[in-house]
Design a protein around this motif. Sequence first.
Motif, mmCIF file in Angstrom:
data_model
loop_
_atom_site.group_PDB
_atom_site.id
_atom_site.type_symbol
_atom_site.label_atom_id
_atom_site.label_comp_id
_atom_site.label_asym_id
_atom_site.label_seq_id
_atom_site.Cartn_x
_atom_site.Cartn_y
_atom_site.Cartn_z
ATOM 1 N N GLY A 72 -64.512 -31.557 6.473
ATOM 2 C CA GLY A 72 -65.641 -31.697 5.566
ATOM 3 C C GLY A 72 -66.981 -31.661 6.265
ATOM 4 N N ALA A 73 -66.958 -31.547 7.604
ATOM 5 C CA ALA A 73 -68.193 -31.547 8.389
ATOM 6 C C ALA A 73 -68.332 -30.260 9.201
ATOM 7 C CB ALA A 73 -68.207 -32.755 9.324
ATOM 8 N N GLY A 74 -67.674 -29.204 8.715
ATOM 9 C CA GLY A 74 -67.797 -27.915 9.380
ATOM 10 C C GLY A 74 -66.951 -27.758 10.624
ATOM 11 N N GLY A 75 -66.047 -28.704 10.866
ATOM 12 C CA GLY A 75 -65.193 -28.630 12.046
ATOM 13 C C GLY A 75 -63.816 -28.085 11.721
ATOM 14 N N GLN A 76 -63.006 -27.921 12.759
ATOM 15 C CA GLN A 76 -61.621 -27.491 12.593
ATOM 16 C C GLN A 76 -60.686 -28.651 12.913
ATOM 17 O OE1 GLN A 76 -60.377 -23.630 14.120
ATOM 18 N NE2 GLN A 76 -62.490 -23.164 14.683
ATOM 19 N N TRP A 77 -59.650 -28.789 12.092
ATOM 20 C CA TRP A 77 -58.583 -29.751 12.380
ATOM 21 C C TRP A 77 -57.386 -28.932 12.806
ATOM 22 C CZ3 TRP A 77 -54.812 -32.105 8.373
ATOM 23 C CH2 TRP A 77 -54.059 -33.122 8.974
ATOM 24 N N MET A 78 -56.863 -29.204 13.978
ATOM 25 C CA MET A 78 -55.795 -28.341 14.471
ATOM 26 C C MET A 78 -54.646 -29.131 15.053
ATOM 27 S SD MET A 78 -56.793 -26.874 18.163
ATOM 28 C CE MET A 78 -55.032 -26.817 18.479
ATOM 29 N N TRP A 79 -53.512 -28.449 15.072
ATOM 30 C CA TRP A 79 -52.320 -28.992 15.703
ATOM 31 C C TRP A 79 -51.755 -27.927 16.613
ATOM 32 C CZ3 TRP A 79 -46.988 -30.883 13.642
ATOM 33 C CH2 TRP A 79 -46.636 -32.053 14.320
ATOM 34 N N VAL A 80 -51.115 -28.369 17.677
ATOM 35 C CA VAL A 80 -50.666 -27.443 18.717
ATOM 36 C C VAL A 80 -49.474 -26.608 18.236
ATOM 37 C CG1 VAL A 80 -49.228 -29.269 19.718
ATOM 38 C CG2 VAL A 80 -49.924 -27.329 21.136
ATOM 39 N N ARG A 81 -49.421 -25.344 18.710
ATOM 40 C CA ARG A 81 -48.318 -24.449 18.391
ATOM 41 C C ARG A 81 -47.601 -24.022 19.667
ATOM 42 N NH1 ARG A 81 -51.206 -20.325 14.185
ATOM 43 N NH2 ARG A 81 -49.315 -19.118 14.526
ATOM 44 N N PRO A 82 -46.283 -23.853 19.606
ATOM 45 C CA PRO A 82 -45.554 -23.360 20.780
ATOM 46 C C PRO A 82 -45.816 -21.861 20.956
ATOM 47 C CG PRO A 82 -44.046 -24.349 19.145
ATOM 48 C CD PRO A 82 -45.373 -24.137 18.479
#
Length: 310
Positions: free
Chosen positions: A250-260
């Motif tokens: 909601g603040a223009g950022g990215q939420w990410m999780w790691v991928r193999p």
Amino acid sequence: MSEETMRAMAYETYGGTEVLAESRLPVPKVAPGEVLVRVKYASVNPVDWKIMAGGLDALMDVVYPVVPGWDVAGTVERVGIDVPEYAVGDEVIAYARKDYVHGGTFAEFVNVPVRALAAKPASLDWKQAAGLPLAGLTAYQLLTRLGTGKEDTVLVHGASGGVGSLGVQIARALGARVIGTASPRNHDRLRELGCEPVAYGEGLADRVRELAPDGVSVVADFVGGVLDVTRAVLADGGRHASIADHTVLGAGGQWMWVRPVASDLAELGRLADSGLLTVPVAETFPLAELAAAFELSQAGHTAGKIVIEV
């Protein structure tokens, strides 16, 4: 042929460390496109005990008994059909996440899809190699997704942790200037990694602004709960991402999780063998003491990786 078995730490229900038990389980089958890895070391990540507590139940199916663990360093024991890239005896590492929660790395053997596998970096010992995949990929994928490069000043939230200390080194390898938050007892170690350390807590944004009066261009959040600080120090047009706080969306950022991703893991190995990346190892436990290793991880005060000797 009688079924082969192996030692493993496993659980049959969600819970705390009391649900972990040393078990004898069947050696995993090796599907096409997989290899069977004989585990030398595996490393602990907070996600391991969060899954065990039911924290990812909404995201991933679980098949009991569960052997936890996603990080591994070991040797190829068998290759599945159509795996020309690897041979028996090859030294490998992996972020061995599957599509469901079942057969992990805190065991004598684990089957790993080739898409998650890379050669063990020669410059790292087995313990360090086991600590690299998940934390290293997390930091590398976040920083590269944000386009981190030579023109950037990066703020790393949680710079002395397992992911953060690798993030500092990767950002430096990408050519960036790095400022990192940590408790003062870890500042000397961060300086050795090429980071400008700042103490977290009250007044953090002011301390960052003293070092970067025009703001920082990239913020890598590896701890969560720091969005106010990120907003206060991010320069106009800056980029930010978090692995621990979805409200950044909601603040223009990215939420990410790691991928193999095997190619990303191979690149981390190249950085290590070029002398640009080392893996701090805090503690080593035998397989049977996995519960104690999880409890140390839960306490959240280790500077570096917790590894399990199998």
